[in-house]
Design a protein around this motif. Sequence first.
Motif, mmCIF file in Angstrom:
data_model
loop_
_atom_site.group_PDB
_atom_site.id
_atom_site.type_symbol
_atom_site.label_atom_id
_atom_site.label_comp_id
_atom_site.label_asym_id
_atom_site.label_seq_id
_atom_site.Cartn_x
_atom_site.Cartn_y
_atom_site.Cartn_z
ATOM 1 N N ILE A 269 0.889 -1.155 0.000
ATOM 2 C CA ILE A 269 0.000 0.000 0.000
ATOM 3 C C ILE A 269 0.926 1.203 0.000
ATOM 4 O O ILE A 269 1.839 1.297 0.816
ATOM 5 N N GLU A 270 0.671 2.118 -0.926
ATOM 6 C CA GLU A 270 1.553 3.275 -1.080
ATOM 7 C C GLU A 270 0.904 4.519 -0.493
ATOM 8 O O GLU A 270 -0.327 4.639 -0.477
ATOM 9 N N ASP A 271 1.738 5.454 -0.051
ATOM 10 C CA ASP A 271 1.204 6.734 0.395
ATOM 11 C C ASP A 271 0.970 7.618 -0.826
ATOM 12 O O ASP A 271 1.234 7.216 -1.964
ATOM 13 N N LEU B 57 -0.763 -6.685 8.393
ATOM 14 C CA LEU B 57 -0.397 -5.383 7.855
ATOM 15 C C LEU B 57 0.920 -4.990 8.522
ATOM 16 O O LEU B 57 0.992 -4.876 9.739
ATOM 17 N N LYS B 58 1.966 -4.827 7.685
ATOM 18 C CA LYS B 58 3.314 -4.570 8.200
ATOM 19 C C LYS B 58 3.802 -3.200 7.753
ATOM 20 O O LYS B 58 3.368 -2.682 6.725
ATOM 21 N N ASP B 59 4.742 -2.640 8.516
ATOM 22 C CA ASP B 59 5.383 -1.401 8.091
ATOM 23 C C ASP B 59 6.482 -1.747 7.085
ATOM 24 O O ASP B 59 6.786 -2.934 6.871
ATOM 25 N N ALA C 99 -5.606 10.105 13.794
ATOM 26 C CA ALA C 99 -6.151 8.769 13.554
ATOM 27 C C ALA C 99 -5.042 7.754 13.310
ATOM 28 O O ALA C 99 -3.968 8.076 12.821
ATOM 29 N N ASP C 100 -5.317 6.507 13.645
ATOM 30 C CA ASP C 100 -4.407 5.380 13.448
ATOM 31 C C ASP C 100 -4.599 4.864 12.017
ATOM 32 O O ASP C 100 -5.554 4.149 11.729
ATOM 33 N N ALA C 101 -3.703 5.246 11.116
ATOM 34 C CA ALA C 101 -3.837 4.888 9.697
ATOM 35 C C ALA C 101 -3.863 3.379 9.494
ATOM 36 O O ALA C 101 -4.651 2.869 8.696
ATOM 37 N N ALA C 102 -3.030 2.645 10.206
ATOM 38 C CA ALA C 102 -2.999 1.180 10.061
ATOM 39 C C ALA C 102 -4.344 0.576 10.447
ATOM 40 O O ALA C 102 -4.850 -0.319 9.762
ATOM 41 N N HIS D 166 6.284 3.206 -0.379
ATOM 42 C CA HIS D 166 5.696 2.067 0.321
ATOM 43 C C HIS D 166 5.384 2.472 1.758
ATOM 44 O O HIS D 166 6.258 2.910 2.485
ATOM 45 N N ALA D 167 4.115 2.302 2.149
ATOM 46 C CA ALA D 167 3.689 2.667 3.492
ATOM 47 C C ALA D 167 3.387 1.431 4.335
ATOM 48 O O ALA D 167 3.749 1.375 5.506
ATOM 49 N N PHE D 168 2.713 0.454 3.734
ATOM 50 C CA PHE D 168 2.328 -0.763 4.438
ATOM 51 C C PHE D 168 2.447 -1.948 3.486
ATOM 52 O O PHE D 168 2.174 -1.814 2.291
ATOM 53 N N LEU D 169 2.800 -3.089 4.027
ATOM 54 C CA LEU D 169 2.815 -4.342 3.275
ATOM 55 C C LEU D 169 1.698 -5.213 3.814
ATOM 56 O O LEU D 169 1.589 -5.412 5.033
ATOM 57 N N VAL D 170 0.847 -5.710 2.922
ATOM 58 C CA VAL D 170 -0.192 -6.652 3.316
ATOM 59 C C VAL D 170 0.327 -8.035 2.990
ATOM 60 O O VAL D 170 0.636 -8.347 1.842
ATOM 61 N N ASP D 171 0.453 -8.838 4.017
ATOM 62 C CA ASP D 171 0.982 -10.189 3.903
ATOM 63 C C ASP D 171 -0.169 -11.163 4.099
ATOM 64 O O ASP D 171 -0.662 -11.344 5.215
ATOM 65 N N GLY D 172 -0.634 -11.775 3.001
ATOM 66 C CA GLY D 172 -1.704 -12.765 3.068
ATOM 67 C C GLY D 172 -1.139 -14.096 3.514
ATOM 68 O O GLY D 172 -0.162 -14.577 2.970
#
Length: 160
Positions: free
Chosen positions: A18-20, A42-44, A141-144, A25-31
């Motif tokens: 997920i990009e800002d 959801l990782k940094d 707010a907590d973006a994550a 790169h802002a967050f990595l979604v690990d399925g």
Amino acid sequence: MRYLVRDKIFAIGDDYWIEDENGRHAFLVDGKALRLRDTLELKDPAGRVLVTLRAKMLSLRGAMTVERDGRTLATVRRKRLSLLRNHYHVAMEAGPDLEVAGRILDREFTVEQDGRPVAHISRKWLSVRDTYAVDVVREDADAALLIAVAVCVIRMAEKE
């Protein structure tokens, strides 16, 4: 702050960034494939797990939990259905609950806290196909957490 999420995020076992709004790169979604229940992390950018999303095993209306450091942070449940809008309730373990309403499958909905918008999720700002934006409107707010809530309600709506 606006974050761009690709709809491919929902393939279990695949990882997506997920990009800002600046394209970083802002967050990595690990399925997590091969799990008994639907699980995403959801990782940094450094690889630290910020939140874990899990489908609840025994839930009549369907529910997902958002966990941080092994503790439940929030539980997302479908609230009611109308012809044009879906409604979800996010029961927070600490602090005021969140309400989600809008056209979830169209990626046009709002997350509110105490009747005030916290985030808007929309495709209309983007020309990129299969991408939607999570626009976090409150600086405190907590973006994550808000991205996790968006992912949960979209997954739940698609399964229904």
